[in-house]
Design a protein around this motif. Structure first.
Motif: not given
Length: 96
Positions: A86-96
């Motif tokens: 079982t997993r959790e996947i997240r995609v987050v923006d990088g900071v500029g």
């Protein structure tokens, strides 16, 4: 702006299925424009519970990360994993 895929395995129930997933998922992420920044067991747990494995993958942007998830190559990796973890996947923006 780069985006970061954070894949946290919360439980591993079948090491064989995990190994099959890893063999397929790595090349799928690379083909989708990803670059592995970190992967494996946490080196230290400062807050929260233990987790067996984490991956941090950099993509050119959120769209590339989402497309990699939905790619036929990654879907084959998910089929190989099945109920092995079982997993959790997240995609987050990088900071500029």
């Amino acid at each position: 702006m780069p985006a970061y895929w954070i894949n946290t395995f919360t439980a591993v129930r079948d090491e064989g299925k995990l190994a099959a997933y890893v063999e397929l998922a790595g090349p799928a992420m690379l083909a989708g424009g990803g670059r592995f920044l970190a992967r494996g067991a946490p080196a230290a747990v400062l807050e929260g519970g233990e987790v067996p494995r984490i991956s941090l993958i950099e993509f050119p942007d959120v769209d590339a990360a989402v497309a990699a998830y939905h790619s036929p190559a990654y879907q084959r990796a998910l089929e190989a994993l099945g109920d092995g973890a079982t997993r959790e996947i997240r995609v987050v923006d990088g900071v500029g």
